[in-house]
Design an enzyme around this catalytic site. Structure first.
Site, PDB file in Angstrom:
ATOM      1  N   TRP A  28     -14.427-107.756  75.676  1.00 17.88           N
ATOM      2  CA  TRP A  28     -14.908-108.790  76.290  1.00 17.88           C
ATOM      3  C   TRP A  28     -14.025-109.847  77.103  1.00 17.88           C
ATOM      4  O   TRP A  28     -12.660-110.299  76.268  1.00 17.88           O
ATOM      5  CB  TRP A  28     -15.855-109.801  75.601  1.00 17.88           C
ATOM      6  CG  TRP A  28     -16.610-111.052  76.175  1.00 17.88           C
ATOM      7  CD1 TRP A  28     -15.905-112.065  76.426  1.00 17.88           C
ATOM      8  CD2 TRP A  28     -17.772-111.147  77.335  1.00 17.88           C
ATOM      9  NE1 TRP A  28     -16.901-113.031  76.988  1.00 17.88           N
ATOM     10  CE2 TRP A  28     -17.565-112.397  77.648  1.00 17.88           C
ATOM     11  CE3 TRP A  28     -18.597-110.107  77.678  1.00 17.88           C
ATOM     12  CZ2 TRP A  28     -18.727-112.842  78.238  1.00 17.88           C
ATOM     13  CZ3 TRP A  28     -19.631-110.421  78.299  1.00 17.88           C
ATOM     14  CH2 TRP A  28     -19.623-112.052  78.917  1.00 17.88           C
ATOM     15  N   MET A  29     -14.285-110.417  78.260  1.00 19.47           N
ATOM     16  CA  MET A  29     -13.359-111.519  78.717  1.00 19.47           C
ATOM     17  C   MET A  29     -14.631-112.469  79.552  1.00 19.47           C
ATOM     18  O   MET A  29     -15.409-111.980  80.146  1.00 19.47           O
ATOM     19  CB  MET A  29     -12.196-111.137  79.556  1.00 19.47           C
ATOM     20  CG  MET A  29     -12.456-110.511  80.599  1.00 19.47           C
ATOM     21  SD  MET A  29     -10.974-110.819  82.053  1.00 19.47           S
ATOM     22  CE  MET A  29     -11.858-112.180  82.801  1.00 19.47           C
ATOM     23  N   ASP A  31     -13.746-116.659  81.176  1.00 12.82           N
ATOM     24  CA  ASP A  31     -13.152-117.791  82.030  1.00 12.82           C
ATOM     25  C   ASP A  31     -11.616-117.457  81.962  1.00 12.82           C
ATOM     26  O   ASP A  31     -10.810-117.313  81.226  1.00 12.82           O
ATOM     27  CB  ASP A  31     -13.234-119.226  81.742  1.00 12.82           C
ATOM     28  CG  ASP A  31     -14.731-119.643  81.134  1.00 12.82           C
ATOM     29  OD1 ASP A  31     -15.466-118.979  81.357  1.00 12.82           O
ATOM     30  OD2 ASP A  31     -14.732-120.810  80.775  1.00 12.82           O
ATOM     31  N   GLN A  47     -10.574-116.305  78.225  1.00 18.85           N
ATOM     32  CA  GLN A  47     -11.361-116.161  77.169  1.00 18.85           C
ATOM     33  C   GLN A  47     -11.694-114.846  76.751  1.00 18.85           C
ATOM     34  O   GLN A  47     -11.959-113.968  77.733  1.00 18.85           O
ATOM     35  CB  GLN A  47     -12.731-116.912  77.555  1.00 18.85           C
ATOM     36  CG  GLN A  47     -12.654-118.444  77.732  1.00 18.85           C
ATOM     37  CD  GLN A  47     -12.513-119.087  76.362  1.00 18.85           C
ATOM     38  OE1 GLN A  47     -13.494-119.296  75.524  1.00 18.85           O
ATOM     39  NE2 GLN A  47     -11.314-119.399  75.845  1.00 18.85           N
ATOM     40  N   TRP A  55     -19.683-111.569  74.145  1.00 18.54           N
ATOM     41  CA  TRP A  55     -19.066-112.566  73.814  1.00 18.54           C
ATOM     42  C   TRP A  55     -19.178-112.851  72.441  1.00 18.54           C
ATOM     43  O   TRP A  55     -20.024-112.722  71.794  1.00 18.54           O
ATOM     44  CB  TRP A  55     -19.721-113.801  74.548  1.00 18.54           C
ATOM     45  CG  TRP A  55     -19.158-115.210  74.599  1.00 18.54           C
ATOM     46  CD1 TRP A  55     -18.230-115.738  75.375  1.00 18.54           C
ATOM     47  CD2 TRP A  55     -19.466-116.157  73.823  1.00 18.54           C
ATOM     48  NE1 TRP A  55     -17.778-117.042  74.932  1.00 18.54           N
ATOM     49  CE2 TRP A  55     -18.628-117.359  73.977  1.00 18.54           C
ATOM     50  CE3 TRP A  55     -20.545-116.441  72.666  1.00 18.54           C
ATOM     51  CZ2 TRP A  55     -18.662-118.640  73.379  1.00 18.54           C
ATOM     52  CZ3 TRP A  55     -20.410-117.809  71.872  1.00 18.54           C
ATOM     53  CH2 TRP A  55     -19.481-118.587  72.313  1.00 18.54           C
ATOM     54  N   ASP A 158     -13.327-127.821  77.820  1.00 18.55           N
ATOM     55  CA  ASP A 158     -12.396-127.428  78.858  1.00 18.55           C
ATOM     56  C   ASP A 158     -11.573-128.195  79.539  1.00 18.55           C
ATOM     57  O   ASP A 158     -11.098-128.472  80.808  1.00 18.55           O
ATOM     58  CB  ASP A 158     -13.444-126.747  80.096  1.00 18.55           C
ATOM     59  CG  ASP A 158     -14.595-125.968  79.521  1.00 18.55           C
ATOM     60  OD1 ASP A 158     -14.254-125.383  78.453  1.00 18.55           O
ATOM     61  OD2 ASP A 158     -15.625-125.711  79.995  1.00 18.55           O
ATOM     62  N   GLU A 212     -19.049-127.428  83.572  1.00 13.49           N
ATOM     63  CA  GLU A 212     -18.020-126.821  82.670  1.00 13.49           C
ATOM     64  C   GLU A 212     -16.692-126.631  83.698  1.00 13.49           C
ATOM     65  O   GLU A 212     -16.785-126.853  84.797  1.00 13.49           O
ATOM     66  CB  GLU A 212     -18.602-125.541  82.391  1.00 13.49           C
ATOM     67  CG  GLU A 212     -19.769-125.587  81.397  1.00 13.49           C
ATOM     68  CD  GLU A 212     -20.066-124.315  80.764  1.00 13.49           C
ATOM     69  OE1 GLU A 212     -20.447-124.148  79.462  1.00 13.49           O
ATOM     70  OE2 GLU A 212     -20.140-123.222  81.535  1.00 13.49           O
TER      71      GLU A 212
HETATM   72  C1  FRU Z   1     -17.763-121.459  80.841  1.00 12.51           C
HETATM   73  C2  FRU Z   1     -17.530-121.576  79.106  1.00 12.51           C
HETATM   74  C3  FRU Z   1     -16.893-122.689  78.833  1.00 12.51           C
HETATM   75  C4  FRU Z   1     -16.033-122.742  77.473  1.00 12.51           C
HETATM   76  C5  FRU Z   1     -16.188-121.224  77.562  1.00 12.51           C
HETATM   77  C6  FRU Z   1     -16.507-120.410  76.221  1.00 12.51           C
HETATM   78  O1  FRU Z   1     -17.585-120.238  81.168  1.00 12.51           O
HETATM   79  O2  FRU Z   1     -19.010-121.904  78.703  1.00 12.51           O
HETATM   80  O3  FRU Z   1     -17.235-123.901  79.131  1.00 12.51           O
HETATM   81  O4  FRU Z   1     -15.180-123.142  77.038  1.00 12.51           O
HETATM   82  O5  FRU Z   1     -17.092-120.680  78.652  1.00 12.51           O
HETATM   83  O6  FRU Z   1     -16.123-119.099  76.442  1.00 12.51           O
END
Ligand code: FRU
Length: 487
Positions: A28-29, A31, A47, A55, A158, A212
């Site tokens: 998974w990836m 942001d 991420q 996730w 973030d 975000e």
């Molecule tokens: C945005 C988010 C961020 C958080 C991250 C977690 O897509 O929800 O706010 O840091 O993804 O993976």
């Protein structure tokens, strides 16, 4: 790393695997994180959940490039390891200081079973001397709680850092106590000690319950705040995705920490574009990259043990006050097998010899003449009747992206307001094995989506309800840009 390495070969067999878009070697990836230009190379983190295509506890995956075109995977840069980031190294940014690369990220801890209410988020710093190996600083967390005031104590994440004059600044995604999105501004002299300045901007009206991934930069003399508002309600043709990503522009007062700004605008009108992050490079260009997906959409690639990808890098500039995004010119290096046509008349449906594929760039300038509806079908297949339909509707002044017959995954229609210039429409498409990015009228509007067609859905067809002219048409196949992970 072992988990990802074991899986990458079989993941690469999947016919939806993207060839020139950044994705994970496996699993998974979401942001983009830490997008930065450091010691002559672009670094991009993301991420990452390296144990499954869903996730989960977040790591920072890492990839780098000299030209934003040919990418090389690097070892995972950050993993949850401390009490303060036990359940995830969430999104953040990176900046160079004294020759070192500093990553600022959100440490996430679940305090109960409800991910919406039972969480603690703090801001942390990790430092690298080589851009590859990171050490978390002993002073962590460098921001250990949200400020007082009408600021939600837990949804606080973030960090995006930049430098201006002698200070570092950082914006943080936040919400008020009764769930209106907002952005917090902090400043620091050394990245270690941070002072809260102000709520820089907040939702007024329909701008969602949480902002975000904020990003602030100046572009052509204006300050731009990019953010990803969660939970905006749809208005007419707009905001039909679960969450949005866009910007407001105006002027940031660095003394008060307040941003005076105009209305919210989307950065992309398609189905899959979230959490964009920008970096400035050595040429002073502002480059944006985003997660080419949306929370809660179906991701058919998950059954092949991967999920998610980045958009192509887009260069931002302004035109008549609005932001326009264009594919970076470096991507021309991927071009192969050029096919060109000029002055082709289309009336009804028309295929052209040599114009087909599933991994290509297509640029076409159309004279709309008197047609009221015209466009392109891509990834078409006669056997399965699959097609992805891109239509210009002159009466409505809309460009319409229809993926109802695109293959597996979610269908749907998205519309972008688009006018003709001198009765001409310019389209620039980047198609990869399971994605499309459509740049309309030189980046005035962009529509991005993942699609999941059959392997042999490679047709391209032009159509018009009355005669149109394809003034120029250029197509190139695009070659692979991302090499496998080697440790
Ligand atoms: C945005 C988010 C961020 C958080 C991250 C977690 O897509 O929800 O706010 O840091 O993804 O993976």
């Amino acid at each position: 790393m072992e988990s990802v390495l074991n899986e990458q070969e079989s993941v690469d067999q999947n016919h939806w695997r993207l060839q020139y878009h950044v994705s994970t070697p496996a699993f998974w990836m979401n942001d983009p994180n830490g997008f930065s230009f450091y010691k002559g190379e672009y670094h991009l983190f993301y991420q990452h959940h390296p144990y499954s295509p869903e996730w989960g506890p977040m790591y920072w995956g890492h990839i780098k490039s000299k030209d934003l075109t040919y990418w090389e995977h690097l070892p995972i840069a950050l993993a949850p390891s401390e009490e303060y980031d036990r359940d995830g190294c969430f999104s953040g940014s990176a900046i160079e200081k004294d020759g070192k690369l500093y990553a600022m990220y959100t440490g996430n801890v679940w305090t109960g079973d409800n991910y919406d209410t039972d969480l603690r988020q703090v801001q942390c710093l990790a430092v690298s001397e080589d851009g590859v190996h990171f050490n978390k600083v002993p002073q962590n967390p460098v921001i250990d709680s949200a400020p007082e005031g009408d600021i939600h104590p837990y949804h606080f994440r973030d960090p995006k850092v930049w430098k201006k004059d002698d200070y570092y600044y950082c914006v943080l995604g936040s919400r008020t106590k009764d769930h209106e999105g907002q952005v917090l501004l902090y400043c620091s002299r050394d990245l270690l000690t941070w002072e809260f300045m102000n709520v820089m901007a907040k939702s007024q009206g329909n701008l969602g319950f949480m902002w975000e991934c904020p990003d602030l930069f100046s572009l052509d003399g204006q300050d731009v705040l990019v953010m990803s508002p969660q939970g905006m309600k749809s208005e007419g043709d707009l905001y039909h995705n679960l969450h949005q990503a866009g910007y407001v522009k105006g002027k940031l007062d660095y003394k008060t920490g307040l941003l005076q700004h105009e209305d919210f605008q989307l950065l992309d009108y398609g189905f899959g574009f979230y959490a964009p992050q920008t970096a400035e490079d050595e040429h002073g260009r502002r480059i944006m990259i985003a997660w080419m997906a949306m929370w809660e959409s179906s991701m058919p690639e998950q059954k092949h043990n991967w999920a998610g990808a980045m958009t192509i890098p887009r260069e931002l500039s302004t035109k008549q006050g609005n932001i326009i995004s264009k594919p970076i010119p470096e991507l021309k290096q991927l071009r192969q097998h050029h096919v060109q046509y000029k002055n082709i008349t289309v009336n009804g449906e028309q295929e052209l010899a040599g114009i087909s594929g599933d991994c290509y760039e297509l640029e076409v300038k159309i004279n709309a003449k008197a047609a009221s509806q015209f466009g392109i079908k891509v990834r078409t297949d006669n056997d399965t009747h699959q097609e992805t339909l891109l239509t210009y509707d002159r009466l409505e002044s809309l460009f319409i992206f229809n993926r109802d017959k695109s293959g597996e995954g979610d269908g749907g229609i998205r519309k972008a307001p688009v006018g003709l210039n001198d009765n001409h429409l310019h389209l620039h498409l980047f198609v990869d094995k399971s994605s499309i990015e459509v740049f309309i009228n030189e980046g005035e509007k962009v529509m991005t989506s993942r699609i999941y067609p059959a392997d042999n859905a490679k047709g391209i067809c032009f159509f018009a309800d009355q005669e149109i002219e394809l003034i120029t048409l250029n197509k190139w196949n695009l070659s692979k840009g991302v090499s496998p992970l080697i440790v």
